[in-house]
Structure formats: structure tokens, C-alpha cells
Design a protein around this motif. Structure first.
Motif, mmCIF file in Angstrom:
data_model
loop_
_atom_site.group_PDB
_atom_site.id
_atom_site.type_symbol
_atom_site.label_atom_id
_atom_site.label_comp_id
_atom_site.label_asym_id
_atom_site.label_seq_id
_atom_site.Cartn_x
_atom_site.Cartn_y
_atom_site.Cartn_z
ATOM 1 N N UNK A 111 0.840 -1.201 0.000
ATOM 2 C CA UNK A 111 0.000 0.000 0.000
ATOM 3 C C UNK A 111 0.874 1.250 0.000
ATOM 4 N N UNK A 112 1.940 1.240 0.801
ATOM 5 C CA UNK A 112 2.858 2.387 0.842
ATOM 6 C C UNK A 112 3.493 2.621 -0.528
ATOM 7 N N UNK A 113 3.903 1.564 -1.219
ATOM 8 C CA UNK A 113 4.500 1.714 -2.554
ATOM 9 C C UNK A 113 3.524 2.362 -3.526
ATOM 10 N N UNK A 114 2.264 1.973 -3.464
ATOM 11 C CA UNK A 114 1.270 2.568 -4.359
ATOM 12 C C UNK A 114 1.027 4.033 -4.017
ATOM 13 N N UNK A 115 1.075 4.381 -2.727
ATOM 14 C CA UNK A 115 0.931 5.783 -2.337
ATOM 15 C C UNK A 115 2.158 6.590 -2.787
ATOM 16 N N UNK A 116 3.349 6.022 -2.627
ATOM 17 C CA UNK A 116 4.585 6.689 -3.050
ATOM 18 C C UNK A 116 4.537 6.951 -4.557
ATOM 19 N N UNK A 117 3.982 6.019 -5.312
ATOM 20 C CA UNK A 117 3.856 6.206 -6.768
ATOM 21 C C UNK A 117 2.944 7.382 -7.103
ATOM 22 N N UNK A 118 2.127 7.809 -6.148
ATOM 23 C CA UNK A 118 1.229 8.953 -6.356
ATOM 24 C C UNK A 118 1.744 10.223 -5.686
ATOM 25 N N UNK A 119 3.025 10.242 -5.326
ATOM 26 C CA UNK A 119 3.618 11.462 -4.803
ATOM 27 C C UNK A 119 3.814 11.512 -3.297
ATOM 28 N N UNK A 120 3.419 10.474 -2.581
ATOM 29 C CA UNK A 120 3.651 10.433 -1.144
ATOM 30 C C UNK A 120 5.130 10.151 -0.905
ATOM 31 N N UNK A 121 5.582 10.375 0.336
ATOM 32 C CA UNK A 121 6.964 10.088 0.731
ATOM 33 C C UNK A 121 6.976 9.028 1.823
ATOM 34 N N UNK A 122 7.952 8.165 1.772
ATOM 35 C CA UNK A 122 8.142 7.166 2.817
ATOM 36 C C UNK A 122 8.743 7.829 4.045
ATOM 37 N N UNK A 123 8.175 7.567 5.184
ATOM 38 C CA UNK A 123 8.779 7.983 6.451
ATOM 39 C C UNK A 123 9.516 6.789 7.044
ATOM 40 N N UNK A 124 8.829 5.650 7.108
ATOM 41 C CA UNK A 124 9.441 4.454 7.676
ATOM 42 C C UNK A 124 8.711 3.205 7.193
ATOM 43 N N UNK A 125 9.453 2.150 6.915
ATOM 44 C CA UNK A 125 8.844 0.891 6.502
ATOM 45 C C UNK A 125 9.020 -0.162 7.587
ATOM 46 N N UNK A 126 7.950 -0.815 7.916
ATOM 47 C CA UNK A 126 7.873 -1.956 8.819
ATOM 48 C C UNK A 126 7.930 -1.587 10.305
ATOM 49 N N UNK A 127 8.831 -0.731 10.687
ATOM 50 C CA UNK A 127 8.872 -0.257 12.080
ATOM 51 C C UNK A 127 8.966 1.261 12.075
ATOM 52 N N UNK A 128 8.172 1.880 12.934
ATOM 53 C CA UNK A 128 8.119 3.333 13.003
ATOM 54 C C UNK A 128 8.366 3.781 14.435
ATOM 55 N N UNK A 129 9.284 4.733 14.588
ATOM 56 C CA UNK A 129 9.517 5.348 15.892
ATOM 57 C C UNK A 129 8.453 6.417 16.093
ATOM 58 N N UNK A 130 7.749 6.373 17.223
ATOM 59 C CA UNK A 130 6.628 7.275 17.484
ATOM 60 C C UNK A 130 6.881 8.064 18.761
ATOM 61 N N UNK A 131 6.538 9.353 18.729
ATOM 62 C CA UNK A 131 6.590 10.177 19.929
ATOM 63 C C UNK A 131 5.517 11.243 19.835
ATOM 64 N N UNK A 132 5.214 11.845 20.965
ATOM 65 C CA UNK A 132 4.266 12.945 20.977
ATOM 66 C C UNK A 132 4.963 14.214 21.424
#
Length: 149
Positions: free
Chosen positions: A36-57
Motif C-alpha cells: 500500500x505504501x509503494x502505491x501511495x509513493x507512486x502517487x507522490x507520497x513520501x516514505x517515512x518508515x517501513x515496517x517499524x516506526x519510531x513514534x513520539x508525541x
């Protein structure tokens, strides 16, 4: 600032309404997060992180970035690990829960809590071609919030 352990998620972002808006794609291995991320990237989105994401508030908002060991790369099933257009970090405004079946037509609004902050949650079968459009429509349907990014 409140840091959390990495979340099993792929995160992508797009610039809309004058700010970068992130979408965290959740689900078990093999459900289609990276696809799904690859298809979004093909439409101009940018990857932030694949598979594991560091999260903070910070300031009542959820932010995401890639752990240093995987930054700038995404797994393409059947091909391997490749580089992708990236965004170092993004404010996350929507979580997408990938499910391997059709979802309710008109579900009640849901949320998921990250680091003490609730985000809107969209349940989505990522396999149909329309999944990228559903993510974009869900993002557009969110009420605009003040952003610092």
C-alpha cells in the motif's frame, strides 16, 4: 516529549493544506503495509518508515520517523530492500489498520492511541486498487488541525 517503543507500522506522508501529513499503516507481516505504501509513493507520497516506526508525541500531536537502521528503505516483496523517496519525519494524523477482508460499509468512527494521543483509525483491506484512493479520501475527510510542521 513522550517517546514510545517502535510500532510495527509503515508510515508515509504527503504535503496537504500547507503541511506534511502522515499516515501510519498498521497490520501483521504480509498483510500489505509496504505494498500500500509503494502505491501511495507512486502517487507522490513520501516514505517515512517501513515496517517499524519510531513514534513520539509533542504538543499533543503524534510524530513518526524511521529507526536509523532502516531509514530511506522499503521492502518490495519479491524484489528486496530498495531506496525510496523519503521524508525524515511527519506529524501523523491518521492510522490505517490493514485487514485481510472487506470492511463495514459505514462503520462507527474508531481511534487508536499512540503515546497517549488518540488518532482516527481507518480499517482497510489494502489489496484493492482503490485502497490508495480510500486513504486519500479519509485524509481529506479529517477536520483540519493546527500544525507546527
Amino acid at each position: 516529549m513522550r517517546m514510545e517503543p517502535p510500532v510495527h507500522a509503515t508510515t508515509v506522508a504527503i504535503r496537504r493544506r500547507g503541511a506534511w501529513q502522515g499516515v501510519m499503516i498498521l497490520g501483521p507481516s504480509g498483510v500489505g503495509k509496504s505494498d500500500l505504501a509503494l502505491r501511495l509513493i507512486a502517487r507522490g507520497w513520501r516514505l517515512v518508515s517501513d515496517d517499524y516506526t519510531q513514534v513520539w508525541t509533542s504538543g499533543g500531536a503524534v510524530h513518526a520517523s524511521a529507526p536509523a537502521s532502516i531509514a530511506g528503505r522499503i521492502e518490495v516483496r519479491g524484489v528486496g530492500i530498495v531506496s525510496a523517496a523519503t521524508r525524515r519525519m511527519a506529524r501523523v494524523v491518521l492510522a490505517v489498520a490493514c485487514v485481510p477482508e472487506a470492511v463495514e460499509r459505514l462503520p462507527e468512527p474508531q481511534t487508536r492511541r499512540f503515546a497517549g494521543v488518540d488518532l482516527p483509525l481507518l480499517a482497510l483491506d489494502p489489496r484493492p486498487a482503490s485502497a490508495v484512493d480510500v486513504v486519500a479520501v479519509a485524509l481529506d475527510a479529517l477536520k483540519p488541525r493546527k500544525t507546527g510542521l
